[in-house]
Design a protein around this motif. Structure first.
Motif, PDB file in Angstrom:
ATOM      1  N   SER A  12       0.806  -1.224   0.000  1.00 61.56           N
ATOM      2  CA  SER A  12       0.000   0.000   0.000  1.00 61.56           C
ATOM      3  C   SER A  12       0.838   1.272   0.000  1.00 61.56           C
ATOM      4  O   SER A  12       0.299   2.364  -0.199  1.00 61.56           O
ATOM      5  N   GLN A  13       2.148   1.146   0.180  1.00 63.41           N
ATOM      6  CA  GLN A  13       2.996   2.327   0.151  1.00 63.41           C
ATOM      7  C   GLN A  13       3.420   2.656  -1.283  1.00 63.41           C
ATOM      8  O   GLN A  13       3.008   1.986  -2.235  1.00 63.41           O
ATOM      9  N   THR A  14       4.232   3.696  -1.410  1.00 63.52           N
ATOM     10  CA  THR A  14       4.691   4.139  -2.731  1.00 63.52           C
ATOM     11  C   THR A  14       6.148   3.760  -2.938  1.00 63.52           C
ATOM     12  O   THR A  14       7.002   4.034  -2.090  1.00 63.52           O
ATOM     13  N   LEU A  15       6.375   3.113  -4.059  1.00 70.38           N
ATOM     14  CA  LEU A  15       7.730   2.759  -4.489  1.00 70.38           C
ATOM     15  C   LEU A  15       8.325   3.960  -5.209  1.00 70.38           C
ATOM     16  O   LEU A  15       7.679   4.517  -6.111  1.00 70.38           O
ATOM     17  N   SER A  16       9.542   4.345  -4.809  1.00 71.57           N
ATOM     18  CA  SER A  16      10.203   5.492  -5.437  1.00 71.57           C
ATOM     19  C   SER A  16      11.614   5.108  -5.845  1.00 71.57           C
ATOM     20  O   SER A  16      12.412   4.677  -5.009  1.00 71.57           O
ATOM     21  N   LEU A  17      11.906   5.258  -7.122  1.00 67.47           N
ATOM     22  CA  LEU A  17      13.228   4.966  -7.662  1.00 67.47           C
ATOM     23  C   LEU A  17      13.729   6.148  -8.483  1.00 67.47           C
ATOM     24  O   LEU A  17      12.929   6.847  -9.107  1.00 67.47           O
ATOM     25  N   THR A  18      15.028   6.317  -8.497  1.00 61.68           N
ATOM     26  CA  THR A  18      15.652   7.371  -9.287  1.00 61.68           C
ATOM     27  C   THR A  18      16.726   6.777 -10.175  1.00 61.68           C
ATOM     28  O   THR A  18      17.452   5.864  -9.754  1.00 61.68           O
ATOM     29  N   CYS A  19      16.805   7.274 -11.384  1.00 58.11           N
ATOM     30  CA  CYS A  19      17.849   6.880 -12.325  1.00 58.11           C
ATOM     31  C   CYS A  19      18.750   8.087 -12.572  1.00 58.11           C
ATOM     32  O   CYS A  19      18.276   9.138 -13.028  1.00 58.11           O
ATOM     33  N   THR A  20      20.014   7.919 -12.265  1.00 57.26           N
ATOM     34  CA  THR A  20      20.996   8.971 -12.510  1.00 57.26           C
ATOM     35  C   THR A  20      21.737   8.645 -13.800  1.00 57.26           C
ATOM     36  O   THR A  20      22.249   7.529 -13.966  1.00 57.26           O
ATOM     37  N   VAL A  21      21.778   9.610 -14.693  1.00 58.79           N
ATOM     38  CA  VAL A  21      22.374   9.412 -16.013  1.00 58.79           C
ATOM     39  C   VAL A  21      23.694  10.161 -16.092  1.00 58.79           C
ATOM     40  O   VAL A  21      23.766  11.345 -15.751  1.00 58.79           O
ATOM     41  N   ALA A  22      24.710   9.471 -16.572  1.00 57.65           N
ATOM     42  CA  ALA A  22      26.019  10.082 -16.795  1.00 57.65           C
ATOM     43  C   ALA A  22      26.429   9.857 -18.244  1.00 57.65           C
ATOM     44  O   ALA A  22      26.120   8.815 -18.823  1.00 57.65           O
ATOM     45  N   GLY A  23      27.093  10.844 -18.819  1.00 55.04           N
ATOM     46  CA  GLY A  23      27.593  10.701 -20.176  1.00 55.04           C
ATOM     47  C   GLY A  23      26.629  11.133 -21.262  1.00 55.04           C
ATOM     48  O   GLY A  23      26.949  11.052 -22.449  1.00 55.04           O
ATOM     49  N   ASP A  24      25.421  11.563 -20.878  1.00 59.52           N
ATOM     50  CA  ASP A  24      24.451  12.072 -21.830  1.00 59.52           C
ATOM     51  C   ASP A  24      23.468  12.927 -21.041  1.00 59.52           C
ATOM     52  O   ASP A  24      23.300  12.734 -19.831  1.00 59.52           O
ATOM     53  N   SER A  25      22.804  13.820 -21.737  1.00 65.65           N
ATOM     54  CA  SER A  25      21.787  14.633 -21.095  1.00 65.65           C
ATOM     55  C   SER A  25      20.418  14.044 -21.367  1.00 65.65           C
ATOM     56  O   SER A  25      20.126  13.611 -22.487  1.00 65.65           O
ATOM     57  N   ILE A  26      19.563  14.026 -20.355  1.00 64.45           N
ATOM     58  CA  ILE A  26      18.208  13.490 -20.552  1.00 64.45           C
ATOM     59  C   ILE A  26      17.358  14.421 -21.417  1.00 64.45           C
ATOM     60  O   ILE A  26      16.222  14.087 -21.742  1.00 64.45           O
ATOM     61  N   THR A  27      17.918  15.562 -21.791  1.00 69.10           N
ATOM     62  CA  THR A  27      17.206  16.463 -22.702  1.00 69.10           C
ATOM     63  C   THR A  27      17.731  16.385 -24.123  1.00 69.10           C
ATOM     64  O   THR A  27      17.287  17.148 -24.992  1.00 69.10           O
ATOM     65  N   THR A  28      18.663  15.461 -24.384  1.00 65.61           N
ATOM     66  CA  THR A  28      19.183  15.311 -25.745  1.00 65.61           C
ATOM     67  C   THR A  28      18.049  14.935 -26.680  1.00 65.61           C
ATOM     68  O   THR A  28      17.275  14.015 -26.394  1.00 65.61           O
ATOM     69  N   ASP A  29      17.979  15.635 -27.805  1.00 67.84           N
ATOM     70  CA  ASP A  29      16.864  15.461 -28.719  1.00 67.84           C
ATOM     71  C   ASP A  29      16.607  14.007 -29.089  1.00 67.84           C
ATOM     72  O   ASP A  29      17.528  13.246 -29.427  1.00 67.84           O
ATOM     73  N   TYR A  30      15.305  13.690 -28.971  1.00 67.86           N
ATOM     74  CA  TYR A  30      14.717  12.468 -29.499  1.00 67.86           C
ATOM     75  C   TYR A  30      14.983  11.212 -28.678  1.00 67.86           C
ATOM     76  O   TYR A  30      14.497  10.147 -29.052  1.00 67.86           O
ATOM     77  N   TYR A  31      15.720  11.327 -27.585  1.00 73.48           N
ATOM     78  CA  TYR A  31      15.899  10.148 -26.736  1.00 73.48           C
ATOM     79  C   TYR A  31      14.743  10.041 -25.751  1.00 73.48           C
ATOM     80  O   TYR A  31      14.258  11.039 -25.219  1.00 73.48           O
ATOM     81  N   PHE A  32      14.328   8.820 -25.498  1.00 72.58           N
ATOM     82  CA  PHE A  32      13.351   8.529 -24.469  1.00 72.58           C
ATOM     83  C   PHE A  32      14.076   7.835 -23.323  1.00 72.58           C
ATOM     84  O   PHE A  32      15.043   7.086 -23.538  1.00 72.58           O
ATOM     85  N   TRP A  33      13.545   7.996 -22.140  1.00 73.14           N
ATOM     86  CA  TRP A  33      14.124   7.402 -20.932  1.00 73.14           C
ATOM     87  C   TRP A  33      13.041   6.554 -20.283  1.00 73.14           C
ATOM     88  O   TRP A  33      11.952   7.036 -19.985  1.00 73.14           O
ATOM     89  N   ILE A  34      13.374   5.297 -20.082  1.00 74.40           N
ATOM     90  CA  ILE A  34      12.380   4.256 -19.852  1.00 74.40           C
ATOM     91  C   ILE A  34      12.553   3.614 -18.478  1.00 74.40           C
ATOM     92  O   ILE A  34      13.690   3.478 -17.990  1.00 74.40           O
ATOM     93  N   TRP A  35      11.465   3.192 -17.913  1.00 71.60           N
ATOM     94  CA  TRP A  35      11.488   2.256 -16.784  1.00 71.60           C
ATOM     95  C   TRP A  35      10.858   0.943 -17.245  1.00 71.60           C
ATOM     96  O   TRP A  35       9.757   0.948 -17.802  1.00 71.60           O
ATOM     97  N   VAL A  36      11.570  -0.144 -17.022  1.00 64.43           N
ATOM     98  CA  VAL A  36      11.029  -1.478 -17.241  1.00 64.43           C
ATOM     99  C   VAL A  36      11.265  -2.281 -15.978  1.00 64.43           C
ATOM    100  O   VAL A  36      12.097  -1.926 -15.140  1.00 64.43           O
ATOM    101  N   ARG A  37      10.527  -3.372 -15.849  1.00 65.15           N
ATOM    102  CA  ARG A  37      10.715  -4.225 -14.677  1.00 65.15           C
ATOM    103  C   ARG A  37      10.588  -5.680 -15.077  1.00 65.15           C
ATOM    104  O   ARG A  37      10.002  -6.009 -16.120  1.00 65.15           O
ATOM    105  N   GLN A  38      11.141  -6.533 -14.243  1.00 64.03           N
ATOM    106  CA  GLN A  38      11.061  -7.965 -14.473  1.00 64.03           C
ATOM    107  C   GLN A  38      10.732  -8.656 -13.163  1.00 64.03           C
ATOM    108  O   GLN A  38      11.596  -8.811 -12.288  1.00 64.03           O
ATOM    109  N   PRO A  39       9.481  -9.089 -13.018  1.00 58.51           N
ATOM    110  CA  PRO A  39       9.122  -9.847 -11.814  1.00 58.51           C
ATOM    111  C   PRO A  39       9.829 -11.187 -11.795  1.00 58.51           C
ATOM    112  O   PRO A  39      10.231 -11.704 -12.852  1.00 58.51           O
ATOM    113  N   PRO A  40       9.969 -11.797 -10.642  1.00 58.29           N
ATOM    114  CA  PRO A  40      10.647 -13.093 -10.557  1.00 58.29           C
ATOM    115  C   PRO A  40       9.983 -14.134 -11.459  1.00 58.29           C
ATOM    116  O   PRO A  40       8.766 -14.332 -11.413  1.00 58.29           O
TER     117      PRO A  40
END
Length: 120
Positions: free
Chosen positions: A15-43
């Motif tokens: 019932s709580q909130t899961l919070s995750l952060t992704c830190t990016v190095a070597g590129d800017s998250i505002t670089t044109d046309y790139y998308f930044w994704i969250w995916v997951r894999q349950p067991p």
């Protein structure tokens, strides 16, 4: 070299909130046309797309998770984050942040993944 690194708690109560952060190095998250994704894999299961945030800040969410998901970014820190509310044990998974390159190059850079367990 582009590197992505997930961070956040490994254990979340139901019932709580899961919070995750992704830190990016070597590129800017505002670089044109790139998308930044969250995916997951349950067991024992395959990869599941959770949602995306574009270089311009537009967001897209999995229909099955949309009501509980929020993805946002902090351009000053070159980070993007995931919040998933009202979690249940079914949200237990390894969560990955990924860079989705334009021109059909696909998911070209992955974080190492972070395991999140939902349990009381």
């Amino acid at each position: 070299q582009v590197q992505l690194r997930e961070s956040g708690p490994g254990l979340v109560k139901p019932s709580q909130t899961l919070s995750l952060t992704c830190t990016v190095a070597g590129d800017s998250i505002t670089t044109d046309y790139y998308f930044w994704i969250w995916v997951r894999q349950p067991p024992g299961k395959g990869l599941e797309w959770v949602g995306s945030i574009t270089y311009s800040g537009r967001t897209y969410y999995s229909p099955s998770l949309m009501s509980r998901t929020s993805i946002f970014r902090d351009t000053s820190k070159n980070q993007f984050s995931l919040q998933l509310s009202s979690v249940t044990p079914e949200d237990t998974a390894v969560y990955y942040c990924v860079r989705d390159a334009p021109d059909y190059r696909g998911f070209d850079t992955w974080g190492q993944g972070t395991g999140v367990t939902v349990s009381s």
